[in-house]
Write a protein that holds these residues in place. Structure first.
Motif, PDB file in Angstrom:
ATOM      1  N   PRO A  83       0.789  -1.156   0.020  1.00 32.58           N
ATOM      2  CA  PRO A  83       0.026  -0.007   0.207  1.00 32.58           C
ATOM      3  C   PRO A  83       0.755   1.393   0.004  1.00 32.58           C
ATOM      4  O   PRO A  83       0.412   2.319  -0.956  1.00 32.58           O
ATOM      5  N   ALA A  84       1.866   1.346   0.746  1.00 34.29           N
ATOM      6  CA  ALA A  84       2.676   2.360   0.803  1.00 34.29           C
ATOM      7  C   ALA A  84       3.373   2.734  -0.546  1.00 34.29           C
ATOM      8  O   ALA A  84       3.517   3.798  -1.144  1.00 34.29           O
ATOM      9  N   VAL A  86       2.384   1.560  -3.688  1.00 32.60           N
ATOM     10  CA  VAL A  86       1.340   2.380  -4.473  1.00 32.60           C
ATOM     11  C   VAL A  86       0.888   3.802  -4.254  1.00 32.60           C
ATOM     12  O   VAL A  86       0.698   4.477  -5.232  1.00 32.60           O
ATOM     13  N   ASP A  87       0.729   4.079  -2.924  1.00 31.20           N
ATOM     14  CA  ASP A  87       0.574   5.549  -2.671  1.00 31.20           C
ATOM     15  C   ASP A  87       1.798   6.463  -3.046  1.00 31.20           C
ATOM     16  O   ASP A  87       1.560   7.478  -3.760  1.00 31.20           O
ATOM     17  N   THR A  88       2.948   5.862  -3.182  1.00 33.83           N
ATOM     18  CA  THR A  88       4.170   6.803  -3.571  1.00 33.83           C
ATOM     19  C   THR A  88       4.078   6.792  -5.012  1.00 33.83           C
ATOM     20  O   THR A  88       4.259   7.817  -5.817  1.00 33.83           O
ATOM     21  N   LEU A  89       3.705   5.698  -5.735  1.00 35.27           N
ATOM     22  CA  LEU A  89       3.649   5.575  -7.139  1.00 35.27           C
ATOM     23  C   LEU A  89       2.553   6.643  -7.636  1.00 35.27           C
ATOM     24  O   LEU A  89       2.775   7.307  -8.725  1.00 35.27           O
ATOM     25  N   ARG A  90       1.579   6.757  -6.842  1.00 27.76           N
ATOM     26  CA  ARG A  90       0.198   7.557  -7.223  1.00 27.76           C
ATOM     27  C   ARG A  90       0.596   9.170  -7.129  1.00 27.76           C
ATOM     28  O   ARG A  90       0.164   9.942  -8.125  1.00 27.76           O
ATOM     29  N   VAL A  91       1.568   9.444  -6.357  1.00 30.10           N
ATOM     30  CA  VAL A  91       1.774  10.775  -5.692  1.00 30.10           C
ATOM     31  C   VAL A  91       2.882  11.467  -6.871  1.00 30.10           C
ATOM     32  O   VAL A  91       3.170  12.660  -7.201  1.00 30.10           O
ATOM     33  N   MET A  92       4.181  10.491  -7.314  1.00 27.44           N
ATOM     34  CA  MET A  92       4.978  10.954  -7.989  1.00 27.44           C
ATOM     35  C   MET A  92       4.861  11.609  -9.282  1.00 27.44           C
ATOM     36  O   MET A  92       5.062  12.752  -9.428  1.00 27.44           O
ATOM     37  N   PRO A  93       3.737  11.121 -10.193  1.00 29.36           N
ATOM     38  CA  PRO A  93       3.641  12.123 -11.324  1.00 29.36           C
ATOM     39  C   PRO A  93       3.023  13.293 -11.175  1.00 29.36           C
ATOM     40  O   PRO A  93       3.103  14.044 -12.230  1.00 29.36           O
ATOM     41  N   HIS A  94       2.463  13.697 -10.001  1.00 28.72           N
ATOM     42  CA  HIS A  94       1.943  14.896  -9.811  1.00 28.72           C
ATOM     43  C   HIS A  94       3.062  15.830  -9.400  1.00 28.72           C
ATOM     44  O   HIS A  94       2.615  17.067  -8.852  1.00 28.72           O
ATOM     45  N   ARG A  95       4.072  15.574  -8.996  1.00 29.83           N
ATOM     46  CA  ARG A  95       5.157  16.314  -8.489  1.00 29.83           C
ATOM     47  C   ARG A  95       5.702  16.674  -9.883  1.00 29.83           C
ATOM     48  O   ARG A  95       6.663  16.283 -10.679  1.00 29.83           O
ATOM     49  N   SER A  96       5.759  18.316 -10.182  1.00 29.30           N
ATOM     50  CA  SER A  96       6.175  18.674 -11.336  1.00 29.30           C
ATOM     51  C   SER A  96       7.611  18.703 -11.641  1.00 29.30           C
ATOM     52  O   SER A  96       8.124  18.320 -12.613  1.00 29.30           O
ATOM     53  N   ALA A  97       8.365  19.042 -10.405  1.00 30.43           N
ATOM     54  CA  ALA A  97       9.801  19.075 -10.589  1.00 30.43           C
ATOM     55  C   ALA A  97      10.445  17.730 -10.961  1.00 30.43           C
ATOM     56  O   ALA A  97      10.909  17.501 -11.731  1.00 30.43           O
TER      57      ALA A  97
END
Length: 113
Positions: A83-84, A86-97
């Motif tokens: 679960p952690a 998957v959460d990390t992979l979901r957040v990464m594309p939304h970090r523009s830098a």
């Protein structure tokens, strides 16, 4: 270091400010571009250990990172680590830098799978 993909140099420095994880490779090594790209991506990724410094000296490229205690995640089916991850992979594309740094990295080399 006893685990993971081994660099020509992978060690922990004990300093008065605390421990630092250091990895490095000869500047002219074929994989040196990966160390530079990793430093760029890590610098942009708030989810990763902080890049503290990057230096070229004596023919070596060295990167110093925030030292974190930890272990490799358990990726087996049903693992409590999934679960952690998957959460990390979901957040990464939304970090523009991070996304820009990753695009620059992948744009420089072809990756065979």
């Amino acid at each position: 270091m006893t685990e993971g993909v081994m660099s020509p140099l992978a060690c922990t420095l004990r300093t008065s400010a605390g421990r630092i994880f250091v990895k490095g490779t000869p500047v002219d090594a074929p994989a040196a571009w990966m160390y530079r790209a990793e430093a760029q991506v890590t610098h942009a990724a708030s989810l990763a250990p902080s890049l503290l410094w990057e230096v070229e000296a004596g023919g070596w490229l060295l990167c110093g990172y925030e030292f974190l205690e930890g272990r490799h995640p358990d990726l087996s089916p049903g693992s409590g680590d999934l679960p952690a991850l998957v959460d990390t992979l979901r957040v990464m594309p939304h970090r523009s830098a991070l996304t820009e740094a990753a695009r620059a990295w992948t744009g420089h080399r072809s990756v065979a799978v």
